[in-house]
Design a protein around this motif. Sequence first.
Motif, PDB file in Angstrom:
ATOM      1  N   SER A 275      22.000 -70.010  88.152  1.00 12.35           N
ATOM      2  CA  SER A 275      22.395 -69.017  89.152  1.00 12.35           C
ATOM      3  C   SER A 275      23.801 -69.299  89.673  1.00 12.35           C
ATOM      4  O   SER A 275      24.580 -68.376  89.912  1.00 12.35           O
ATOM      5  N   ALA A 276      24.147 -70.593  89.809  1.00 10.22           N
ATOM      6  CA  ALA A 276      25.457 -70.964  90.347  1.00 10.22           C
ATOM      7  C   ALA A 276      26.598 -70.531  89.439  1.00 10.22           C
ATOM      8  O   ALA A 276      27.730 -70.324  89.906  1.00 10.22           O
ATOM      9  N   VAL A 277      26.340 -70.387  88.133  1.00 11.31           N
ATOM     10  CA  VAL A 277      27.386 -69.948  87.203  1.00 11.31           C
ATOM     11  C   VAL A 277      27.112 -68.532  86.690  1.00 11.31           C
ATOM     12  O   VAL A 277      27.685 -68.093  85.697  1.00 11.31           O
ATOM     13  N   SER A 278      26.205 -67.838  87.384  1.00 10.47           N
ATOM     14  CA  SER A 278      25.913 -66.413  87.112  1.00 10.47           C
ATOM     15  C   SER A 278      25.438 -66.161  85.684  1.00 10.47           C
ATOM     16  O   SER A 278      25.862 -65.211  85.018  1.00 10.47           O
ATOM     17  N   LEU A 279      24.529 -67.030  85.207  1.00 12.95           N
ATOM     18  CA  LEU A 279      23.944 -66.862  83.887  1.00 12.95           C
ATOM     19  C   LEU A 279      22.428 -66.897  84.002  1.00 12.95           C
ATOM     20  O   LEU A 279      21.871 -67.475  84.941  1.00 12.95           O
ATOM     21  N   SER A 280      21.760 -66.287  83.044  1.00 16.23           N
ATOM     22  CA  SER A 280      20.307 -66.354  83.035  1.00 16.23           C
ATOM     23  C   SER A 280      19.870 -67.766  82.655  1.00 16.23           C
ATOM     24  O   SER A 280      20.578 -68.454  81.907  1.00 16.23           O
ATOM     25  N   PRO A 281      18.727 -68.226  83.149  1.00 16.96           N
ATOM     26  CA  PRO A 281      18.263 -69.580  82.815  1.00 16.96           C
ATOM     27  C   PRO A 281      18.161 -69.832  81.310  1.00 16.96           C
ATOM     28  O   PRO A 281      18.551 -70.898  80.830  1.00 16.96           O
TER      29      PRO A 281
END
Length: 266
Positions: free
Chosen positions: A182-188
Amino acid sequence: MQLPEIVTVGIYDSKVAAKNVKISNNRKTSMFELELPICESGISYIGSNSAPITENLIICAKPGQTRHTKFPFKCYFVHMILHEGILFDTLMNTPDFFETDRRELYKGIFEKMIKRHSTLAKSDTIMLQSLVLEVIYTISRDTARLVRGKSGIDTPSPAVEKTINYIKNNLTEDLSLEALASAVSLSPIHFHNIFKRAVGKTLRDYVEEQRLKKAVELLISTNYSLTKIAFECGFSSQSYFSYVFKRKMKKTPREYATEMYSQYEI
């Protein structure tokens, strides 16, 4: 960390050491033998592997291997003894032969080692040990690049680099896959895939490794309780910290600390 016992450093020249000999006798090695050829000639054989000798070749023979060489052969060399630890594991996992694009760097290190090895000054002995560590480190970096090239491991993206820096400086924070993705705006799922390709291990394994490194540092440099060390390193409890430590290090935290202290008793 166990330091290598440096047996000898120098330059080998078959034209001087083995005149009129076309191929050396097959022998069994008793220690690590690292070599950087000085000229392009001959063939090196280690076990069932062989390689034409070029100036960019790095040769790493391990204890217990059998080897021989088709002459002529001239090289820089360092022979050392290691029995366990991270340096031992690094060299044992190094290919017998690999090509480097940083020959001048290796050449400079070997030449400095030879210069330091020729004296008995304490300062030179310390410098020699640091140069041997430098050549092992350089080998580990070169072979890591080879592994990335062959296994599909990627160069870290900005998102992965940002995450790695954050992890190292925030071990007590929430370092779950979901939080960091979430901190780098990507899906897990996407973040898990790019992190593993770049680092060569899962995010969970990497975080655990960094927390254990910090724990080892605190164990041998402070008198903190195990509970405080567990908290400082981001483990959920002292019991879980001890469980993870023993699983990874094959001994309890206190057993590890006692062993480290014993190496520095005067």
